[in-house]
Scaffold this motif. Sequence first.
Motif, short mmCIF file in Angstrom:
data_model
loop_
_atom_site.label_atom_id
_atom_site.label_comp_id
_atom_site.label_asym_id
_atom_site.label_seq_id
_atom_site.Cartn_x
_atom_site.Cartn_y
_atom_site.Cartn_z
N UNK A 124 -12.77 10.56 33.70
CA UNK A 124 -11.52 9.38 33.54
C UNK A 124 -12.17 8.61 34.13
N UNK A 125 -12.56 8.28 35.64
CA UNK A 125 -12.48 6.66 36.15
C UNK A 125 -14.65 6.83 35.94
N UNK A 126 -14.83 7.77 35.28
CA UNK A 126 -16.34 7.85 34.75
C UNK A 126 -16.44 7.04 33.29
N UNK A 127 -15.53 7.71 32.74
CA UNK A 127 -16.17 6.82 31.77
C UNK A 127 -14.41 6.94 30.57
N UNK A 146 -11.59 19.94 20.35
CA UNK A 146 -12.61 19.67 20.99
C UNK A 146 -13.94 18.94 20.31
N UNK A 147 -14.09 20.18 19.74
CA UNK A 147 -15.85 20.37 18.82
C UNK A 147 -15.61 18.93 17.27
N UNK A 148 -14.55 19.10 16.97
CA UNK A 148 -14.57 17.84 16.54
C UNK A 148 -13.84 17.05 16.56
N UNK A 149 -13.55 16.36 17.80
CA UNK A 149 -13.72 15.43 18.40
C UNK A 149 -15.00 14.66 18.89
N UNK A 150 -15.41 15.75 19.57
CA UNK A 150 -17.08 15.48 19.98
C UNK A 150 -17.26 15.05 18.59
N UNK A 168 -20.57 16.09 26.14
CA UNK A 168 -19.29 16.75 25.64
C UNK A 168 -19.20 18.00 26.20
N UNK A 169 -19.50 17.93 27.14
CA UNK A 169 -18.84 18.73 28.55
C UNK A 169 -17.07 17.74 28.69
N UNK A 170 -17.81 16.82 28.70
CA UNK A 170 -16.09 15.43 29.31
C UNK A 170 -15.61 15.55 28.49
N UNK A 174 -11.84 15.74 29.46
CA UNK A 174 -10.87 15.25 29.43
C UNK A 174 -9.69 15.64 28.04
N UNK A 175 -9.48 16.38 27.41
CA UNK A 175 -9.44 17.17 25.97
C UNK A 175 -7.64 17.93 27.56
N UNK A 176 -8.24 18.89 27.78
CA UNK A 176 -7.54 19.43 29.08
C UNK A 176 -6.44 18.30 30.09
N UNK A 177 -7.74 17.28 30.31
CA UNK A 177 -6.32 16.54 31.08
C UNK A 177 -5.44 16.29 30.73
N UNK A 178 -5.71 16.01 29.75
CA UNK A 178 -4.17 15.17 28.40
C UNK A 178 -3.01 15.93 28.10
#
Length: 406
Positions: A124-127, A146-150, A168-170, A174-178
């Motif tokens: 999140x800090x980077x993007x 997550x794939x649909x979000x990508x 993609x991994x980000x 980010x979803x897992x952090x949220x």
Amino acid sequence: MSTTTISGPVARRIALAAQGFADARPGGAVTRRHLQRVLSRIQLLQLDSVNVAVRAHYMPLFSRLGAYEPALVDDAAWSHSARKPRMLVETWAHEASLLPVADWPLLRSGAKRMGWWTNYARVLEQTPQLVDDILTVIKEQGPIGAGGIERALEGKSGGSRPGSWWERSEVKKACEWLFGMGQLTTGTRRSFERLYDLTERVVPPEILSRTVSREEGARELITRAAVALGIGTEPDLRDYYRLGPDVSKRAVAELVEEGVLEPVTVDGWPAPAYRHFAAKAPRTVTGRALLSPFDPLIWERARTERIFDFFYRIEIYVPEPKRIYGYYVFPFLLDGELVGRVDLKCDRAAGVLRVQGAFAEPGVDVARVASELAGELRLMADWQGLDGVAVGERGDLAPVLSRLVR
């Protein structure tokens, strides 16, 4: 101040009764009322991605209730209607778990330790724009994986290749952090894929708006852990929802003062124990059950060894040549004792429940254990829509068990 001394066998029966193993299985169809009764005891269902036998969140109900329709859990966890309101919500508790919707504020109170997802804060800090973009996609299209979000983000960026401003991994991180921070939860699942949704669209507003202090959250969660365990040490109680040690110890002391917890000494236990004031100690516990590696009765391995004199480790991450019992091993509970273990796999292509290893504990009546185990394996195979049970050659129980399931 003197404390009551309890024998090891009594403590074991208290633990079994608290987890619902002193109750007879239903004689008829299993309903939502039965699900609620089990949840009132064990409090939550742990989730896990391993699907070699049965998904972790389905098995504790089978262990306690016998065969039931898995849609009962699916409907309670991942659907909502006026007639059948959502009962369960997904968040981090012991691990990723399904728990009663009303308990959501307790897990957001700050009593629970933050988990590994906090490592993703650097993404999140980077993007920093990525979180807002993800939340916008979920608001517009959720529940979504997550794939649909990508794919949605690729479309918004004009089809530029992944990696031009995010990886993609980000997105998944980010979803897992949220999810870990409570801004997202699981709206539903598709073939066990988590489809993220905004928490305010899943948790009712009157629950979401409830503010619980860290101290109140700890007391409530320790109380629930004590109901589920019946009896346990402070680390046992703390582990049920993975609380921090300081807040847990303070909550235990306050609950002792309030009379919710009774300090006791258990013969053979190296640490002081606490018994929930309403916990029962039946004279006997009868019946049988196969236990998932993620069943709350046994998920804290040191406690399992202390209560049942049963050394148990899940060997999924052990290289195959070094495994002792097998990949996905279910302990077998019979009349209040852990008497054996079986390495199970649902082979749907062949239509059988494969027993890849079957092992008796020292000193048990092998013939009786095998007979009872055979009956439970047949019940499990039928519950899973399989045609039968196939027993391999590994383990001292295997020869007699093989003859019984033919």
